[in-house]
Scaffold this active site. Structure first.
Site, short mmCIF file in Angstrom:
data_model
loop_
_atom_site.label_atom_id
_atom_site.label_comp_id
_atom_site.label_asym_id
_atom_site.label_seq_id
_atom_site.Cartn_x
_atom_site.Cartn_y
_atom_site.Cartn_z
NE ARG A 64 -13.01 31.76 -42.14
CZ ARG A 64 -12.29 32.72 -42.73
NH1 ARG A 64 -12.45 33.96 -42.35
NH2 ARG A 64 -11.44 32.43 -43.67
NE ARG A 90 -11.50 37.47 -38.41
CZ ARG A 90 -10.54 36.57 -38.45
NH1 ARG A 90 -9.32 36.94 -38.77
NH2 ARG A 90 -10.78 35.31 -38.19
CG ASN A 106 -20.38 43.96 -45.67
OD1 ASN A 106 -19.63 44.68 -45.03
ND2 ASN A 106 -20.05 43.48 -46.86
CG HIS A 108 -19.19 45.10 -51.76
ND1 HIS A 108 -17.98 44.57 -51.37
CD2 HIS A 108 -19.17 45.13 -53.12
CE1 HIS A 108 -17.27 44.27 -52.45
NE2 HIS A 108 -17.96 44.60 -53.52
CG ASP A 140 -25.57 34.95 -47.97
OD1 ASP A 140 -24.36 35.26 -48.18
OD2 ASP A 140 -26.39 34.79 -48.89
C1 GRF Z 1 -15.88 50.94 -47.51
O1 GRF Z 1 -15.58 51.26 -48.84
C2 GRF Z 1 -16.88 49.81 -47.44
O2 GRF Z 1 -17.77 49.80 -48.51
C3 GRF Z 1 -15.99 48.59 -47.51
O3 GRF Z 1 -14.83 48.93 -46.77
C4 GRF Z 1 -14.68 50.35 -46.78
C5 GRF Z 1 -14.63 50.76 -45.34
O4 GRF Z 1 -14.34 52.12 -45.20
N1 GRF Z 1 -16.67 47.42 -47.01
P1 GRF Z 1 -14.46 52.80 -43.77
O5 GRF Z 1 -13.52 52.02 -42.84
O6 GRF Z 1 -15.88 52.73 -43.32
O7 GRF Z 1 -13.98 54.20 -43.97
#
Ligand code: GRF
Length: 203
Positions: A64, A90, A106, A108, A140
């Protein structure tokens, strides 16, 4: 002008939304580099078609932190100010996090802290929640756990599958990620504990 470094592993629709927001003049920044840890990420081709600096740094078989040292060196070489994770599959090492403290975002696909980790849309359906959504947060050392910059809510319908819910959430992802990046780049916020507050909010 502060610049972005985008890290991704696959499809790259969020990357496209961010690049589109820049092209449309809604986001005053440049993408200095796009890095994929997977060779076959469709987003890399797309980035090159846009004339962006897009590179593949294969992570396979690398430990990593050793891998993250390569990535950080590439981000530094390209003078990246803010790191954008966009479907980057990752976990970041402590080394990476220390190199970019509160400078990594990020997105999510759930309303955190509900359903962190993989298959968030499937987790939401299985749990039976009536609303889900997406969250932009600082990264984080935890899993999907840093201070929250922006969220959007979508309903979960009875007929939903993980796929139909993911598609509804994705529309919101593409809307709020550029907005959240604009806020962070503007510097018009402060962080109190876990709370990301507008700079002019009363304390
Ligand atoms: C999205 O659903 C994002 O929320 C998650 O991974 C997916 C990535 O999709 N972290 P993309 O590669 O941006 O189309």
């Amino acid at each position: 002008m502060p610049t972005l470094g985008v890290l991704l592993s696959g499809r790259g629709s969020n990357f496209r939304a961010i690049a589109g927001a820049i092209d449309a003049g809604k986001l005053d920044t440049e993408i200095a580099v796009v890095i994929s840890n997977r060779e076959n990420a469709p987003a890399i081709e797309h980035a090159r078609e846009r004339g962006l600096n897009a590179i593949v740094l294969p992570s396979k078989n690398l430990e990593r932190e050793a891998y993250d040292r390569l990535v950080v060196a590439e981000l530094r070489r390209n003078r990246v100010d803010l790191v954008i994770l966009a479907g980057y599959m990752r976990i970041l090492s402590g080394y990476f996090l220390r190199e970019f403290p509160l400078r990594i975002l990020n997105i999510h696909p759930s309303l955190l802290p509900a359903f962190p980790g993989l298959d968030a849309q499937h987790q939401a359906i299985a749990h039976g929640v009536k609303f889900s959504g997406c969250t932009v947060h600082f990264v984080d050392e935890g899993l999907d756990s840093g201070p929250i910059v922006a969220q959007a809510v979508v309903p979960v319908l009875d007929a939903d599958t993980a796929e139909t819910l993911a598609a509804r959430i994705l529309v919101e992802e593409h809307r709020i990620y550029p907005q959240a990046i604009a806020l962070v780049l503007s510097g018009s916020y402060r962080i109190e504990g876990r709370r990301v507050l507008a700079a002019d909010a009363r304390g």
